[in-house]
Structure formats: structure tokens, C-alpha cells
Design an enzyme around this catalytic site. Structure first.
Site, short mmCIF file in Angstrom:
data_model
loop_
_atom_site.label_atom_id
_atom_site.label_comp_id
_atom_site.label_asym_id
_atom_site.label_seq_id
_atom_site.Cartn_x
_atom_site.Cartn_y
_atom_site.Cartn_z
N HIS A 93 0.87 -1.20 0.00
CA HIS A 93 0.00 0.00 0.00
C HIS A 93 0.90 1.24 0.00
O HIS A 93 1.49 1.58 1.03
CB HIS A 93 -0.91 0.02 1.24
CG HIS A 93 -1.82 1.21 1.30
ND1 HIS A 93 -3.16 1.09 1.57
CD2 HIS A 93 -1.61 2.53 1.13
CE1 HIS A 93 -3.73 2.29 1.57
NE2 HIS A 93 -2.79 3.19 1.31
N HIS A 112 1.57 5.37 -1.67
CA HIS A 112 1.18 6.56 -2.45
C HIS A 112 2.43 7.15 -3.08
O HIS A 112 3.33 7.60 -2.37
CB HIS A 112 0.54 7.61 -1.53
CG HIS A 112 -0.73 7.12 -0.90
ND1 HIS A 112 -1.96 7.26 -1.49
CD2 HIS A 112 -0.94 6.46 0.27
CE1 HIS A 112 -2.89 6.71 -0.71
NE2 HIS A 112 -2.30 6.22 0.36
N LYS A 162 -9.35 -0.46 -5.70
CA LYS A 162 -9.34 0.23 -4.41
C LYS A 162 -10.70 0.86 -4.12
O LYS A 162 -11.22 1.63 -4.93
CB LYS A 162 -8.26 1.32 -4.44
CG LYS A 162 -8.24 2.23 -3.23
CD LYS A 162 -7.79 1.49 -1.98
CE LYS A 162 -7.94 2.33 -0.74
NZ LYS A 162 -6.71 2.68 -0.11
N HIS A 191 -10.35 0.87 2.04
CA HIS A 191 -10.13 1.87 3.09
C HIS A 191 -11.33 1.75 4.03
O HIS A 191 -12.42 2.22 3.71
CB HIS A 191 -10.02 3.28 2.50
CG HIS A 191 -9.72 4.31 3.56
ND1 HIS A 191 -8.52 4.95 3.66
CD2 HIS A 191 -10.47 4.76 4.60
CE1 HIS A 191 -8.54 5.77 4.71
NE2 HIS A 191 -9.72 5.67 5.29
N HIS A 242 -4.38 -0.87 6.02
CA HIS A 242 -3.92 -0.08 7.17
C HIS A 242 -4.86 -0.20 8.37
O HIS A 242 -5.40 0.78 8.85
CB HIS A 242 -3.68 1.39 6.81
CG HIS A 242 -4.73 2.02 5.92
ND1 HIS A 242 -6.06 1.98 6.19
CD2 HIS A 242 -4.60 2.73 4.77
CE1 HIS A 242 -6.71 2.64 5.25
NE2 HIS A 242 -5.85 3.09 4.37
N ASP A 256 1.53 2.56 3.52
CA ASP A 256 0.68 3.74 3.38
C ASP A 256 1.54 5.00 3.44
O ASP A 256 1.08 6.06 3.89
CB ASP A 256 -0.41 3.77 4.45
CG ASP A 256 -1.52 4.77 4.11
OD1 ASP A 256 -1.59 5.24 2.96
OD2 ASP A 256 -2.31 5.09 5.03
C1 NCD Z 1 -3.45 9.02 2.28
C2 NCD Z 1 -3.02 10.09 1.28
O1 NCD Z 1 -2.44 11.09 1.68
O2 NCD Z 1 -3.23 9.88 0.08
N1 NCD Z 1 -3.42 9.61 3.59
C3 NCD Z 1 -3.32 8.94 4.77
O3 NCD Z 1 -3.43 9.56 5.82
N2 NCD Z 1 -3.08 7.65 4.80
C4 NCD Z 1 -4.77 8.47 1.93
C5 NCD Z 1 -5.14 7.22 2.66
O4 NCD Z 1 -4.57 6.15 2.42
O5 NCD Z 1 -6.02 7.27 3.53
ZN ZN Z 2 -3.17 5.14 1.78
#
Ligand code: NCD
Ligand code: ZN
Length: 347
Positions: free
Chosen positions: A14, A16, A100, A137, A175, A248
Site C-alpha cells: 500500500h 502513495h 481500491k 479503506h 492499514h 501507506d
Molecule cells: C493518504 C493520502 O495522503 O493519500 N493519507 C493517509 O493519511 N493515509 C490516503 C489514505 O490512504 O487514507
Molecule cells: Zn493510503
């Protein structure tokens, strides 16, 4: 005495990576240690179609520095307008590894997520049929539900009904932050897994709020009480194949975090593996780090374990992790556990 631990190269289930200049700044931080990652589709606009996922994957590969190898495992963002046939086609080519689900409004860039779950039935049924997993999520967004209860309520009100009405759908609870999430995975049979982040093994909600508000510890789902952190640590370090690493890691510019309305997300790509070695050592479970970070994820997704390895070394001196990484738009703070860590990744 120097201690060292060699494990199969880990993956991040996971992650970003964002886009553009931020992608360029953060991608090497992950590619340095991880073989593959499940790439979150919450760009602006989100990655909804197979064609958008192809284009995003190309941008990721173009941003990868020479000499680094890394495989992005793409996902599609589920909306009420998602086309089941487009999802199936993107899966059939091997392009996407998961879809997702963001409840609309649950987190960063989730405005196009799902509000009425009836409208994604056809997509979920198609996914169950073709064996394509759903990454969830797991937080309700109802205004009357306290933010610290949103995961537990989601399991009862949304997740369990979806799973009961879609037999065969493989689900990853992403998460997880609660004892309830751990128990739901443990109590259910095949086809259910959960990712756990590095930071949720380290901080509880006091770390965010006591002694002044700490914007770099704010993420979603928000860290819960200590008893929940301990349940996550027990699950992650148990060796149970249903729990695996999904960092995450979610970069935001410092200016967007240190703000009157700060963004959610902890940036942990840079130091996740040394922090995990610290946590697993504290739990007397260094022998389970490889399961959590390198084996259980591929097992769930039906992919091979990475052939190459990563070596972690424990030194006498505390490791000096960078406080921040730079991007053209400004710095991004690297998650700090708030204590010394002696592990590092051998170069
Ligand atoms: C994530 C993001 O910034 O894209 N933020 C987070 O707090 N984890 C989005 C997410 O996975 O909830
Ligand atoms: Zn995330």
C-alpha cells in the site's frame, strides 16, 4: 557487536507515489529497498480506467532513476460509474492487481469514492468471478460516528455485509488500526487479509496530541489507543500469513501538513525497514520480519517472493535518517519514531 539480518527483498502492499515532481522525489525512497508496491490510485483526477492506469504506470517507470529496479503493481479507483468490463480487461492483461475502494470523503482525494454501495455491486461480483482482490479503506464517513470508531463501525455496517453478499471476493483490509480489525481477520477464513503500516506499530493517539499537536503523526485512519497499537504489533509480528506490510507512505509537502487544516499522511518510505527491524526486535520476533515484509503479501496476491535480498544491520551508533527529503515544491518530512533506532539497510 554488529548484528545483521538478510531477508527476501520486501514489497510494499500500500503506497502513495503521487505524480509529477512529487513522484520523482519519492519514488527512489521506495525503490531503494522494495521490489514492488501496490500503487494507490488516489491522484487528482483518480486512476479509474485501465487506460489511465497504463499511463500512470508509464509515468512511474519514466521517473525511476537509472540503475534502480522496481515494479509498480497498479490498482484502479472504484467509483459508482466504474465499468466492470474495463476492470476485467485491465486485470486480464496483467496490468492491475487490485481495485481500491474509498468510501466517498473518507480520506485524501476520496471525493470520487463510493457513497451508495448498491452501485458497485456489479463491479464487486465481476471481481469475485475473476479473482481480482478489493483493497478497502475501512472507515465510515457518517458525521455521527466518532473518528476513533470509524474503522470498527465500518466492519459491521459495510465490510461484513459486502463480504457476505459477494462470496469469493478477496478483500484486503488496508492499514488496520484496531483490535477489531485484527480480530475480524483472525475470525474469518480464506480470502481476507490485512495490511499494517509501520507508523501504526509505533504511535498511538497520545503521540499525536500530548504535549502539542504533531502534524506529521496525523494520518488516516488516525492512530488509536495503546491497546490497539499492541494488538497490531502482536498481529504483525506473529508470522500469521494474513497480515502483511503496507506502509501507506503518503507524502505531503510540509506546508500542507503544518497548517491550520493539515493533510493526513505519514511519509515512511525512507526508513520503514530499519524501523520495522527495531519493532520486531523489541517483540522478540526478528525471525518473522521476512514473513511480514516479504512473504505474506506475495502469498496473498499469488505472486512469487522476490528472488533477491535485503540486508539489515544493527550498529552501535544510532542511525541518522534524513529529517526531510526535498521536492521541487518544498520539503517532505520523513516519519520519526521519536527514539533512536540502531538498524540500517546495508548498501
Ligand atoms: C493518504 C493520502 O495522503 O493519500 N493519507 C493517509 O493519511 N493515509 C490516503 C489514505 O490512504 O487514507
Ligand atoms: Zn493510503
Amino acid at each position: 557487536m554488529t548484528q545483521s539480518l538478510t531477508i527476501a527483498r520486501p514489497d510494499d502492499w500500500h503506497l502513495h507515489l503521487r505524480d509529477g515532481a512529487m513522484l520523482q522525489a519519492v519514488l527512489p525512497e521506495t525503490a531503494r529497498h522494495f521490489g514492488r508496491a501496490i500503487i494507490m490510485p488516489n491522484l487528482v483526477p483518480p486512476v479509474i480506467s485501465g487506460a489511465q492506469a497504463v499511463a500512470y504506470k508509464d509515468r512511474i517507470m519514466a521517473a525511476l532513476p537509472e540503475g534502480m529496479s522496481f515494479e509498480p503493481l497498479m490498482t484502479l479507483y472504484l467509483t459508482e460509474e466504474s465499468d466492470p468490463e474495463d476492470i476485467a480487461a485491465a486485470h486480464a492483461t496483467g496490468l492491475i492487481k487490485a481495485v481500491k475502494l474509498y468510501p466517498a470523503g473518507a480520506t485524501t482525494n476520496s471525493a470520487s469514492g463510493v457513497a451508495n454501495f448498491k452501485n458497485v455491486r456489479a463491479a464487486l461480483e465481476k471481481m469475485a468471478e475473476i479473482g481480482l482482490p478489493l483493497c478497502v479503506h475501512g472507515e465510515v464517513t457518517d458525521h455521527d460516528v466518532d473518528i476513533f470508531d470509524r474503522e470498527a463501525v465500518f466492519i459491521d455496517r459495510v465490510l461484513d455485509p459486502i463480504r457476505k453478499s459477494t462470496p469469493g471476493l478477496r478483500v484486503i483490509m488496508e492499514h488496520i488500526t484496531t483490535q477489531d480489525g485484527v480480530a475480524y481477520v483472525q475470525d474469518n477464513a480464506d480470502g481476507l487479509g490485512a495490511t499494517i503500516t509501520t507508523h501504526h506499530l509505533i504511535i498511538n493517539r497520545n503521540h499525536i496530541l500530548v504535549g502539542g499537536i504533531k502534524p506529521h503523526y496525523y494520518c488516516l485512519p488516525v492512530a488509536k489507543r495503546e491497546e490497539h497499537r499492541l494488538a497490531l504489533r502482536a498481529a504483525a509480528t506473529s508470522g500469521d500469513a494474513r497480515f502483511f506490510l503496507g506502509t501507506d507512505s503518503a507524502p505531503h509537502l510540509d506546508g500542507d501538513k503544518e497548517s491550520a487544516c493539515g493533510c493526513a499522511g505519514c511519509f515512511t518510505a525512507t526508513n520503514t525497514m530499519p524501523l520495522l527491524a527495531h519493532v520486531f526486535e523489541e517483540e522478540g520476533a526478528l525471525d518473522h520480519l521476512e514473513s511480514f515484509a516479504s512473504r505474506n503479501g506475495p502469498g496473498f496476491y499469488g505472486l512469487p517472493v522476490n528472488q533477491d535480498t535485503l540486508t539489515l544491520v544493527k550498529n552501535q551508533q544510532a542511525t541518522a535518517f534524513p529529517d526531510k527529503i526535498e521536492s521541487p515544491q518544498g520539503p517532505v518530512t520523513v516519519f520519526s519514531p521519536g527514539y533512536d533506532v540502531f538498524w540500517t539497510v546495508a548498501e
